[in-house]
Design a protein around this motif. Structure first.
Motif, PDB file in Angstrom:
ATOM      1  N   LEU A 136      17.508  -9.881  24.510  1.00  0.00           N
ATOM      2  CA  LEU A 136      17.976 -11.264  24.583  1.00  0.00           C
ATOM      3  C   LEU A 136      18.137 -11.824  23.179  1.00  0.00           C
ATOM      4  O   LEU A 136      17.448 -11.403  22.251  1.00  0.00           O
TER       5      LEU A 136
ATOM      6  N   ILE B 281      17.659 -18.465  23.682  1.00  0.00           N
ATOM      7  CA  ILE B 281      18.341 -18.175  24.948  1.00  0.00           C
ATOM      8  C   ILE B 281      18.722 -19.441  25.705  1.00  0.00           C
ATOM      9  O   ILE B 281      19.177 -19.372  26.854  1.00  0.00           O
TER      10      ILE B 281
ATOM     11  N   LEU C 279      13.728 -16.687  33.946  1.00  0.00           N
ATOM     12  CA  LEU C 279      14.416 -15.440  33.618  1.00  0.00           C
ATOM     13  C   LEU C 279      14.323 -14.411  34.738  1.00  0.00           C
ATOM     14  O   LEU C 279      15.235 -13.599  34.926  1.00  0.00           O
TER      15      LEU C 279
ATOM     16  N   ILE D  12      17.828 -13.365  33.987  1.00  0.00           N
ATOM     17  CA  ILE D  12      18.267 -12.174  33.266  1.00  0.00           C
ATOM     18  C   ILE D  12      19.354 -11.416  34.029  1.00  0.00           C
ATOM     19  O   ILE D  12      20.231 -10.795  33.418  1.00  0.00           O
TER      20      ILE D  12
ATOM     21  N   ARG E  40      22.779 -13.381  33.248  1.00  0.00           N
ATOM     22  CA  ARG E  40      23.132 -13.791  31.888  1.00  0.00           C
ATOM     23  C   ARG E  40      24.206 -12.858  31.311  1.00  0.00           C
ATOM     24  O   ARG E  40      24.036 -11.636  31.302  1.00  0.00           O
TER      25      ARG E  40
ATOM     26  N   ASP F 246      24.782 -12.630  28.183  1.00  0.00           N
ATOM     27  CA  ASP F 246      24.370 -12.243  26.835  1.00  0.00           C
ATOM     28  C   ASP F 246      23.262 -11.197  26.824  1.00  0.00           C
ATOM     29  O   ASP F 246      22.769 -10.822  25.754  1.00  0.00           O
ATOM     30  N   ALA F 247      22.834 -10.711  27.985  1.00  0.00           N
ATOM     31  CA  ALA F 247      21.770  -9.712  28.033  1.00  0.00           C
ATOM     32  C   ALA F 247      22.295  -8.359  27.553  1.00  0.00           C
ATOM     33  O   ALA F 247      23.403  -7.951  27.904  1.00  0.00           O
TER      34      ALA F 247
END
Length: 333
Positions: free
Chosen positions: A205, A209, A304, A313, A316, A318-319
């Protein structure tokens, strides 16, 4: 991979899915739930294990490897020709995967060494059953077998091996140096011991975040290190020692040490399987040392790990998953 706390194999990570828990807790684990998650996590990390297996194959079987080639070394009186002392190509007929978990690496090693029998060694029968099922699905059932045992003993019923692989299991043995020596004692002449210990904690991450305080992963690393130190101190017959794995290999009478780190780099956007692996890792972190974190971080982890939260998570964009894993090797005389 271990996929790993008394002197034995563990199957949950100190920092998340991938290592083993204490043996005392194993009887309370629902392996029907955890087994598939362990297998999924190992599959996500398969690129690392495939690269490591290819390197081990090179060390053991490449007739053109530098150690086996004739050399022209410059001495004080000019070039000196002749065979370099060191290991020679070694046929691999038998592999032990010690602390095998669900057998993902066992099967990868069997594929990398098609002439070898691969034996998965673990302390949990439910995971060995998954190994047998996996081997059958991959058409490896005739070359992969299992053995129920704990470290550092439990291997005496097995014959020697040309390659012994142990992933994140030995740091759960009180006397790590002694455990390395015990494994080395099962090597055939010229055989290789490969120990996967060390590397860098994974990152998955950004620092910020968008929820909670920035720097969550660094705080997880810190409490994870505290928990790991306490785990080591509580092990039966725990021995304080500098965690110098090449030195442990040398003390075991092995030679030609080699150490190499492998990068696992899965950029965003991650697959659904990788995202679920990360969610399981975070859930395990909450279970193991969530009480060491402040309320804000526990709230962040709750979000998350919530599959329905847009900031979770599994949702997301961007993970990612970035990790460096280290393998230490050395060979028997």
């Amino acid at each position: 991979m271990s996929d790993h706390d008394n002197p034995g194999q563990r199957h949950l990570s100190d920092h998340g899915i991938g290592d083993h828990t204490t043996h005392d807790h194993i009887t309370h684990i629902d392996w029907a739930v955890l087994g598939p998650l362990l297998e999924q996590g190992a599959e996500v990390q398969a690129p690392f294990f495939e690269a490591a297996a290819a390197w081990l194959r090179e060390l053991l079987t490449d007739a053109d490897a530098p150690e086996a080639a004739a050399t022209a070394d410059a001495g004080p009186d000019g070039p000196r020709t002749g065979p370099r002392t060191g290991p020679r190509p070694h046929p691999v007929r038998r592999i032990l995967d010690v602390g095998s978990g669900p057998g993902v690496t066992t099967c990868l090693l069997a594929q990398a060494f098609p002439d070898a029998e691969a034996v998965a060694v673990d302390a949990t029968e439910a995971l060995l059953a998954r190994t047998r099922d996996r081997a059958a699905r991959l058409g490896l059932g005739d070359r992969v077998r299992t053995h129920l045992a704990e470290l550092p003993g439990g291997l005496d019923a097995l014959d020697g091996a040309d390659l012994i692989w142990s992933s994140k299991a030995l740091h759960h043995v009180g006397d790590q140096r002694g455990a390395v020596a015990a494994l080395a004692g099962h090597l055939r002449p010229g055989g290789l011991l490969a120990v996967f210990e060390g590397g860098l904690n994974p990152r998955f991450l950004p620092r910020d975040i968008g929820i909670g305080r920035p720097g969550l992963q660094s705080r997880l690393d810190a409490v994870g290190e505290e928990a790991f130190t306490e785990m080591r101190a509580a092990l039966p017959d725990a021995v304080d020692a500098v965690e110098d794995w090449p030195a442990f290999l040398a003390d075991a009478g092995l030679r030609t040490p080699r150490t190499r780190s492998f990068l696992l780099d899965l950029p965003a956007p991650l697959s659904a399987e990788a995202r679920e692996h990360l969610r399981a890792t975070l859930l395990r972190s909450v279970e193991v040392y969530g009480d060491r974190l402040d309320e804000d971080d526990r709230t962040t982890l709750g979000r998350l790990t919530d599959p329905d939260d847009p900031a979770g998570i599994t949702r997301r964009p961007d993970a990612f998953l970035l990790s460096a894993q280290t393998v230490h090797t050395a060979r028997a005389q």
